[in-house]
Structure formats: C-alpha cells, structure tokens
Design a protein around this motif. Structure first.
Motif, PDB file in Angstrom:
ATOM      1  N   ARG A 524     103.023 -40.551  62.422  1.00 47.87           N
ATOM      2  CA  ARG A 524     101.969 -39.597  62.082  1.00 47.87           C
ATOM      3  C   ARG A 524     102.466 -38.564  61.070  1.00 47.87           C
ATOM      4  N   VAL A 525     103.708 -38.111  61.230  1.00 44.64           N
ATOM      5  CA  VAL A 525     104.278 -37.162  60.268  1.00 44.64           C
ATOM      6  C   VAL A 525     104.399 -37.805  58.895  1.00 44.64           C
ATOM      7  N   VAL A 526     104.940 -39.005  58.848  1.00 47.23           N
ATOM      8  CA  VAL A 526     105.109 -39.700  57.565  1.00 47.23           C
ATOM      9  C   VAL A 526     103.755 -39.899  56.887  1.00 47.23           C
ATOM     10  N   ASP A 527     102.755 -40.312  57.642  1.00 43.73           N
ATOM     11  CA  ASP A 527     101.433 -40.536  57.059  1.00 43.73           C
ATOM     12  C   ASP A 527     100.825 -39.226  56.553  1.00 43.73           C
ATOM     13  N   ALA A 528     101.022 -38.143  57.303  1.00 47.39           N
ATOM     14  CA  ALA A 528     100.490 -36.846  56.870  1.00 47.39           C
ATOM     15  C   ALA A 528     101.172 -36.377  55.598  1.00 47.39           C
ATOM     16  N   VAL A 529     102.479 -36.536  55.528  1.00 46.46           N
ATOM     17  CA  VAL A 529     103.221 -36.131  54.326  1.00 46.46           C
ATOM     18  C   VAL A 529     102.789 -36.968  53.132  1.00 46.46           C
ATOM     19  N   GLU A 530     102.626 -38.277  53.339  1.00 44.32           N
ATOM     20  CA  GLU A 530     102.179 -39.125  52.234  1.00 44.32           C
ATOM     21  C   GLU A 530     100.794 -38.702  51.753  1.00 44.32           C
ATOM     22  N   SER A 531      99.903 -38.420  52.679  1.00 44.42           N
ATOM     23  CA  SER A 531      98.535 -38.061  52.328  1.00 44.42           C
ATOM     24  C   SER A 531      98.455 -36.720  51.616  1.00 44.42           C
ATOM     25  N   GLU A 532      99.222 -35.746  52.081  1.00 44.87           N
ATOM     26  CA  GLU A 532      99.082 -34.380  51.573  1.00 44.87           C
ATOM     27  C   GLU A 532     100.053 -34.031  50.448  1.00 44.87           C
ATOM     28  N   LEU A 533     101.225 -34.656  50.434  1.00 47.35           N
ATOM     29  CA  LEU A 533     102.295 -34.155  49.567  1.00 47.35           C
ATOM     30  C   LEU A 533     102.826 -35.149  48.549  1.00 47.35           C
ATOM     31  N   TRP A 534     102.644 -36.444  48.762  1.00 47.42           N
ATOM     32  CA  TRP A 534     103.262 -37.408  47.854  1.00 47.42           C
ATOM     33  C   TRP A 534     102.597 -37.413  46.490  1.00 47.42           C
TER      34      TRP A 534
END
Length: 649
Positions: A524-534
């Motif tokens: 969930r953290v990885v997906d959130a970071v990808e969605s918001e920050l990548w």
C-alpha cells in the motif's frame, strides 16, 4: 543540432553539459555549444589541497581560423547584452566519446575539429585542433582567457593581475595573482605577448539562479599555430598536486603519451555509466572521498555514504569503498560523523546531520558482509569500521548533539529549532523549510538497520532493535491514508503527527535491506508513493495536493531553497523506490523486467541531456520535468548503478 551518430545523439545547445574530472577535485566543464553559461565552466579548474581549495585558472579561449580566403572566429562567446559570437560557424556537431569533441563547420568551407580531455590524476587538460582537410596557408590564432579566482567567485578587470610569463623549458608559466596556483602552458605553436582584457562575459545559468552573472577575463597574449597539415596541440597544467611538469617533452610527444594512457584507462570500464561514476571518486589526504556533485559541491558525509552503495559496492570496487569508509571512520565524534567538509581546507568539518552517521553504518556493514571484501579490508581496518559502527549507535543511544537520542519507546528522536538534520535540509535565512523535528520515518528505518549492524558486536543492541521495530509498527501506520506518517512526536510533542505524503516512507517499506512493514502494508505504501510522487526522473519530495507544494525549482536563492524539498523531484530516490516496488511484487524476474522498462528507461534517456552521461541532482515536479541543480550528482548516478548491478540484476 545533433550528431550524425544516433548512438551518441547529443543536442548542441547551452543546456547540455559535459564534464571531465581529474580525480583530485578539479575538472573541466562546459556546454555542448561551447558557450560558457556558468561561472564553473572552464578548462583548468584545480584543487590546491585535494579535493578542496578549488581555483578557476583558465576559463577558455578566443579562437580564430585564418586562411587566404578569410578569417572565421569559431568558438562562441556570450557577452552581456545578448551578444553571442560564433556567427562565422554554420553548423556544430558534438560527440562525447571517448571525450568531448566538436566539429565546427565554418563559412570558409573548412571544418575545425576540436577535442579536449583531462588526464586522470593530473591537474591538467589537453586540447587539440585540426582541420578536416588541408587548407594551404591556414593558421589558428588562440587567446587564452585567465583568472585565478576561487571557483565560486567572479573576476573583474583590475590592476593587480600579472600576465607576464616566465619560461619553464619549452613551456610558459603564468602567475596572475600572489598566492594563486601557477598556470603552465605548453603549445606546439608560438606565443606573442599582448596582454588585454575581455569584458562582460555573461553566464546565463547564473542569471537564472538570481546570482551575479558577468565576468571580465584577462588574456596574456596570442598563441599561433600552422594548422595546414598538422594538429595544433596545447596542454595546460598547474603547480598544484597532480600538476604536470611541462617542458621536458615536446607538445606532440607529451600529448601522444597522455592520449594513449587515457584511452586505455577509459576502455577499462564496463560501460559509460561506470566511467561516469568514477568521476566522483577523488583524493583526500592519503585516502579517497566522493565529490557530492559537480560543479559546486564538495565531499559531504550523507551523499558519500549513500552514493558509495552504487558507485563502489554495486561495482564490486571494494578497494575504493574501504579507503573512503576508513578515511571517514576516524571522524566519529559523540556518535556523529560530519556531514560537510568545507571547500576551504582550513575550515572545521560540520557535525550537522542525524542520518550521515546512520548511512555510514549501513554502507560499512554492507561492505563487511561481502565475502570478496576480505581481500581488501585488513583485520585492523575491519576492527576500525566495527568500532565506528558501535561508537555511532552507542553515542546516539546515550544522546548527542541537537537532541539526537534513543527515546523511551526505542525510536530515535532528533532535532532542535533552527537546525536541519535530515536530508531535507534546505534553510532560508534562519528558517528551516522542512524542520522534521521529532521522529522522522526514514531515520527510524536507518536506526533499526544500525542497531542490527551493531548487535553483531554487542548483544544489547539486538533487544533495542526489537523494541524499535515494535514501536515503529505501532506508531507510524496511517490507516486513513494507507501510508506512513512522515514524522511522529512532531516537534517533540507526544502523539503529534505529520501526515504529509513524502518519499521518506519508502525506506521503511522495502527501500532498505530490511522492510519494517508486513507485505500488505508495504504494498500500500509503494502504491501510494507511485501514485502521488513518482515522475520519470525520480520521486517528488511532496504530494501535489499539499498547500506547501511548489511545482518548479527556479528563481533566486530564497525561492529555490523554499522549493528544494516541497515538491522538487530527486532522482536518487528512484533507487529505494524501485527496490521497494520490486519487493512488493515478490522480487520476481517479471517484476524486475517491468521495473526496468517503466522506471529505468526514462533515466537512461536522461543520460543524453543536462549532464551528459550522468544523472542530475533534481528536476521540476511537473512536466516536462526540467533538470535542475547540479547536472552531475553522485548519489543520483550511484542509485542508478545500484539498480542496474544489484537490485534488478
């Protein structure tokens, strides 16, 4: 304009830059168009006390080709008032292999080929000019442009400069200012003394950064070469460490020897990215260190230890890693390692970071865990590194500078007003932009790794690691957002939470060797970071919906520092992000293949822009993600290498 070779398709303009580093802290650099746009662009920039006390000695030259059909000034210069010379050139081609090479197609129908390289380990630069075909009666006339200033400074016309040369065998020696390194010049042509000033050169990148952007440069005289049938050769050096003793050989003899040796050295690297990485490894005393970034950074603790994982460990260059880590190990003070070494060798080092020491522990532990490293690390050096690891962890646990201490819950607290301790360290005047006082998330991940590393040498640290992990699991999960808090006990207020979405959480979700979360939470953290920050060039430093978000890194120093960690993209963060992304998908071959295509391909394309062959320090947070900051950044290159050689291998 582009080169004809599609494999080296390099844009010729004022935003694409090349670098030739000397391994001592000095370098030559410039743009592919030839126009100097920074105060740091020059031919001979040397470190008087490697890698510190850097001096710009020779910025460049004014060059003119003279033939019976007319004359053409072919090397462009930018002056104040939007005046750029070089109108006698119809087309420019540039290639970067094996070193910077230009082809200037002049209006005379004659092409001038120019190349330069810096011999590794030497405070010197070699320049060569030749014609693509014979042109009877052709002469090359070159005026050197000298200063002698500190590399952050600018020079203006003055009466103190001394441009009179001394003979040093077949070479000439210039000492423009008292106390400044001498400039040695050896050429295959003749010299005529004719001192003059060239005024108001304009540096566009300095102006864009809100800084002084005009400079005057002094020319001592004129070099003349018969270039009809042979190349014109010019070697510049200094009397600093690594300086060449010019004058004992002719210019052709010396250049042939240096060329042969440098070609062999460059051919020894596995590829261009490995060779780029070597540019950051420089001498310090009897050992080595890393330059954090060119053109303006020196060696920084945090940057060094992060970059080493890719620049040395991933390349199995254990000798460099050993040398650098042992050099730093003796600097532990109250559990802390310095984060910044001044470019002035006489200045004291600065102990102003909570994470530099923790990154040292992580990197040193990774070196010691490599079986192949035993051939490079002696038993005494192993004890030295192990003692430093224990001293750092014990010092942090006891409590040290700036409120750094092991708290009752086992986590690491840190921070005082007015001090920036984490990697998000921008400061505007007395204001810390992202203070992150309390218990920052990535510091806890690094603290746990440090405790586990120290537990191999002192058993009580194992219990402390278990306590820290339990406290982390209980306190950092933000179920409402499906990610981790950035700081708990914010500003040392018990229970206060900073819920901003920043990239720091990726280090706890798989971006370091040990993941502090269960599989579902990590995903969930990885997906959130990808969605918001990548972004294609790395991770944003703050989510776009945050009121503090800044999309573009530009303006004066205050504006840029205010944006530094408030949205600005950091390419080095792609390393821990991709590592966590692959782990969250089981570490399969398919996941690694997908990561290469999605996350590494844009960075490989970036290698052809900004700092050629390197990865930039930062980029704008919105398309087109314009590269900013240092065009050549050690930890950005290091993390790309670590992904290539280790994580995605």
């Amino acid at each position: 304009m582009q080169t004809k070779d599609p494999a080296q398709a390099v844009v010729v303009d004022e935003t694409t830059e090349w670098l030739e580093a000397d391994g001592l802290g000095g370098f030559a650099s410039g743009t592919t168009s030839g126009v100097r746009t920074r105060r740091y662009h020059g031919l001979l920039l040397v470190a008087a006390t490697p890698p510190a006390d850097r001096r710009m000695l020779v910025q460049g030259f004014v060059a003119r080709l003279e033939t019976p059909a007319g004359a053409a000034e072919f090397w462009p210069q930018a002056y104040a008032g939007d005046w750029v010379t070089g109108k006698d050139v119809e087309r420019i081609e540039f290639t970067r292999e094996p070193w910077p090479t230009w082809r200037f197609f002049t209006r005379l129908g004659v092409c001038v080929a120019f190349e330069l390289f810096v011999p590794h380990g030497s405070a010197a630069v070699v320049l060569s000019f030749r014609l693509d075909r014979e042109a009877e009666g052709a002469r090359l006339v070159v005026r050197p442009l000298l200063s002698g200033r500190g590399f952050h400074d600018l020079q203006h016309e003055n009466g103190a400069i001394d441009l009179t040369p001394r003979e040093a065998g077949a070479a000439l020696c210039f000492m423009p200012y008292h106390g400044v390194p001498a400039i040695l010049s050896l050429a295959s042509g003749s010299y005529r003394h004719a001192p003059d000033w060239y005024r108001r050169f304009f540096y566009a990148e300095e102006a864009a950064r809100g800084l002084d952007a005009e400079e005057d440069l002094a020319s001592p005289g004129v070099l003349s070469f018969d270039i009809t049938r042979r190349e014109a050769l010019w070697v510049l050096s200094s009397d600093t460490p690594g300086g060449l003793e010019l004058g004992r050989e002719t210019a052709p003899e010396l250049v042939e020897r240096l060329r042969r040796a440098e070609l062999a050295r460059r051919a020894g690297f596995a590829g261009p990215l490995e060779r780029a990485a070597s540019a950051y490894v420089v001498a310090r005393g009897a050992g080595r260190t890393l330059i954090a970034g060119y053109p303006w950074f020196g060696d920084w603790g945090r940057d060094t230890f992060i970059a080493l994982r890719g620049i040395s460990l991933a390349r199995r260059d254990f000798e460099t890693a050993r040398s650098i880590l042992c050099e730093w190990a003796d600097l532990v003070s109250n559990g802390m390692l310095p984060n910044r070494c001044s470019d002035n060798a006489n200045d004291a080092v600065e102990y102003n970071s909570v994470d530099a020491s923790l990154w040292f522990v992580l990197t040193a532990a990774e070196l010691l865990a490599q079986p192949e490293a035993n051939a490079h690390v002696s038993s005494a050096e192993r004890r030295q590194l192990e003692d430093a690891i224990v001293e750092i962890v014990a010092g942090y646990a006891r409590g040290t500078r700036y409120g750094i201490r092991r708290d009752t819950d086992g986590l690491l607290a840190c921070g005082e007003p007015g001090v920036q301790l984490t990697w998000m360290d921008a400061k505007v005047g007395d204001q810390v932009v992202t203070p992150r006082i309390g218990k920052p998330v990535e510091i806890q991940a690094l603290w746990l790794h440090a405790l586990l590393a120290a537990s191999k040498h002192a058993t009580q640290f194992s219990d402390w690691a278990n306590a820290a992990k339990s406290a982390f699991e209980a306190r950092f999960w933000n179920e409402q957002r499906g990610m981790l808090f950035d700081v708990v006990d914010d500003n040392h207020v018990a229970g206060a939470l900073d819920s901003a979405c920043r990239p720091n959480q990726i280090f706890a979700a798989g971006g370091l060797p040990i993941t502090l979360l269960g599989a579902e939470q990590a995903r969930r953290v990885v997906d959130a970071v990808e969605s918001e920050l990548w972004t294609p060039l790395g991770l944003r430093s703050l989510e776009r919906s945050d009121p503090h978000y800044v999309a573009h890194y530009e303006g004066n120093a205050r504006q840029r520092d205010s944006a530094y960690h408030e949205g600005t993209v950091w390419p080095w963060l792609i390393g821990p992000f991709v590592e966590a992304w692959v782990k969250a998908r089981g570490g399969t071959r398919a996941a690694k293949s997908a990561a290469r295509a999605r996350f590494l391909a844009p960075l490989h394309e970036h290698l052809n822009h900004a700092g050629l062959g390197h990865v930039s320090e930062i980029a704008d947070a919105e398309a087109p993600y314009t590269p900013r900051g240092c065009p050549f950044q050690a930890w950005s290159v290091g993390e790309l290498l670590r992904l290539e050689r280790d994580v995605l291998a």
